[in-house]
Design a protein around this motif. Structure first.
Motif, short mmCIF file in Angstrom:
data_model
loop_
_atom_site.label_atom_id
_atom_site.label_comp_id
_atom_site.label_asym_id
_atom_site.label_seq_id
_atom_site.Cartn_x
_atom_site.Cartn_y
_atom_site.Cartn_z
N ARG A 39 -48.51 -53.93 31.06
CA ARG A 39 -47.93 -55.05 30.32
C ARG A 39 -46.76 -55.66 31.08
O ARG A 39 -46.01 -54.95 31.75
CB ARG A 39 -47.41 -54.59 28.95
CG ARG A 39 -48.45 -53.98 28.04
CD ARG A 39 -47.77 -53.49 26.78
NE ARG A 39 -48.69 -52.79 25.89
CZ ARG A 39 -48.29 -52.10 24.82
NH1 ARG A 39 -46.98 -52.02 24.52
NH2 ARG A 39 -49.18 -51.51 24.06
N ASP A 40 -46.60 -56.95 30.91
CA ASP A 40 -45.43 -57.66 31.42
C ASP A 40 -44.58 -58.12 30.25
O ASP A 40 -45.08 -58.84 29.36
CB ASP A 40 -45.84 -58.85 32.27
CG ASP A 40 -46.39 -58.42 33.62
OD1 ASP A 40 -45.64 -57.77 34.37
OD2 ASP A 40 -47.56 -58.71 33.91
N TYR A 41 -43.32 -57.69 30.24
CA TYR A 41 -42.37 -58.06 29.20
C TYR A 41 -41.38 -59.09 29.74
O TYR A 41 -40.99 -59.03 30.90
CB TYR A 41 -41.59 -56.84 28.71
CG TYR A 41 -42.39 -55.90 27.85
CD1 TYR A 41 -42.47 -56.10 26.48
CD2 TYR A 41 -43.09 -54.83 28.40
CE1 TYR A 41 -43.21 -55.25 25.67
CE2 TYR A 41 -43.84 -53.98 27.61
CZ TYR A 41 -43.90 -54.20 26.25
OH TYR A 41 -44.64 -53.36 25.45
N PRO A 42 -40.96 -60.03 28.90
CA PRO A 42 -39.97 -61.02 29.33
C PRO A 42 -38.56 -60.42 29.34
O PRO A 42 -38.36 -59.25 28.96
CB PRO A 42 -40.09 -62.09 28.24
CG PRO A 42 -40.44 -61.30 27.01
CD PRO A 42 -41.36 -60.20 27.49
N ALA A 43 -37.60 -61.22 29.76
CA ALA A 43 -36.20 -60.80 29.66
C ALA A 43 -35.84 -60.58 28.19
O ALA A 43 -36.30 -61.32 27.31
CB ALA A 43 -35.30 -61.87 30.27
N LEU A 44 -35.05 -59.55 27.93
CA LEU A 44 -34.69 -59.20 26.56
C LEU A 44 -33.19 -58.93 26.49
O LEU A 44 -32.54 -58.65 27.51
CB LEU A 44 -35.44 -57.95 26.10
CG LEU A 44 -36.98 -58.05 26.05
CD1 LEU A 44 -37.59 -56.67 25.88
CD2 LEU A 44 -37.43 -58.98 24.94
N VAL A 45 -32.66 -58.98 25.28
CA VAL A 45 -31.28 -58.56 25.04
C VAL A 45 -31.32 -57.37 24.10
O VAL A 45 -32.08 -57.36 23.12
CB VAL A 45 -30.44 -59.70 24.42
CG1 VAL A 45 -29.03 -59.21 24.09
CG2 VAL A 45 -30.38 -60.89 25.37
N VAL A 46 -30.54 -56.34 24.41
CA VAL A 46 -30.55 -55.12 23.60
C VAL A 46 -29.12 -54.74 23.22
O VAL A 46 -28.15 -55.10 23.90
CB VAL A 46 -31.20 -53.94 24.36
CG1 VAL A 46 -32.63 -54.29 24.76
CG2 VAL A 46 -30.39 -53.54 25.60
N ALA A 47 -29.03 -53.99 22.12
CA ALA A 47 -27.81 -53.27 21.78
C ALA A 47 -28.09 -51.81 22.08
O ALA A 47 -29.16 -51.30 21.72
CB ALA A 47 -27.46 -53.46 20.31
N GLU A 48 -27.17 -51.13 22.75
CA GLU A 48 -27.44 -49.76 23.15
C GLU A 48 -26.21 -48.88 23.01
O GLU A 48 -25.07 -49.35 23.01
CB GLU A 48 -27.96 -49.70 24.59
CG GLU A 48 -26.94 -50.09 25.63
CD GLU A 48 -27.48 -49.96 27.06
OE1 GLU A 48 -28.71 -50.18 27.25
OE2 GLU A 48 -26.69 -49.65 27.96
N VAL A 49 -26.49 -47.57 22.87
CA VAL A 49 -25.43 -46.56 22.83
C VAL A 49 -25.85 -45.39 23.71
O VAL A 49 -27.03 -45.14 23.90
CB VAL A 49 -25.14 -46.06 21.40
CG1 VAL A 49 -24.53 -47.15 20.54
CG2 VAL A 49 -26.41 -45.52 20.74
#
Length: 206
Positions: A39-49
């Motif tokens: 699969r190819d995923y686009p650019a994403l924004v995440v919240a992470e800890v």
């Protein structure tokens, strides 16, 4: 704390009851063999800890911290839509490639847990987290090898499906560039045989 817990349970109840309406990251499939895909995923924004503990303990800790952010623990007290899945991966000194969706992989007890932000989110438009442990990150487009499986994501199932995926990668002459991760799409009260899971490994683009 009680009100946050109630809001979280209510939101996840709605997620479980209306999974069809829950946003998931978009992707395109370039290769499919049974339960395995590229699969190819686009650019994403995440919240992470970043959290420590065994796999389940770290997932629970990370989930609570991130849920606090999307349920109003931010500078504008804005509620942010829950998406599926949640992402957990082993922490390392290297940048972790984005895998979509909760992602988990084995490590030395240190983990990164991520929520994918709703489509159209940017670092500029998202409210800043109130808790400094929660960080917002922009993730570049990624190509992933993925295997789907159902049931409980026990360690034996994760290991078996990781082996399946690595076999698929070898057979297709692909090049892995990151560690395996586990993606889980369902709230914990979902019946075991209805649960959706994926093991994902970032691969090089040819």
């Amino acid at each position: 704390m009680k009100s946050l817990h109630f809001a979280l349970m209510l939101g996840l109840s709605l997620l479980g009851a209306c999974a069809v309406a829950t946003e998931e990251p978009s992707f395109t499939v370039s290769l499919s063999k049974g339960d395995c895909e590229v699969r190819d995923y686009p650019a994403l924004v995440v919240a992470e800890v970043s959290v420590a503990g065994d796999r389940k303990e770290a997932a629970s800790k990370g989930f609570r911290l991130l849920a606090g952010y999307i349920f109003g623990g931010n500078t504008t007290k804005q509620k942010i839509a829950m998406t599926a899945p949640v992402v957990q991966a082993a922490a390392s000194g290297e940048k972790i490639a984005m895998t979509a969706p909760v992602l988990q992989s084995g490590g030395d007890g240190n983990w990164v847990v991520r929520f994918i932000m709703p489509r159209g989110s940017t670092l500029e438009t998202l409210p800043k987290p109130s808790n400094p442990k929660v960080q917002l990150q922009a993730i570049e487009p990624a190509r992933m090898a993925v295997v789907r499986f159902s049931g409980l994501a026990q360690q034996s199932a994760i290991a078996a499906n990781t082996d399946r995926l690595l076999g698929f990668i070898r057979a297709q002459q692909l090049h892995a560039i990151g560690s395996p991760a586990l993606a889980q799409f369902d709230p914990p009260w979902t019946l075991w045989f209805l649960r959706r899971n994926e093991v994902m490994i970032p691969i090089a683009r040819h």
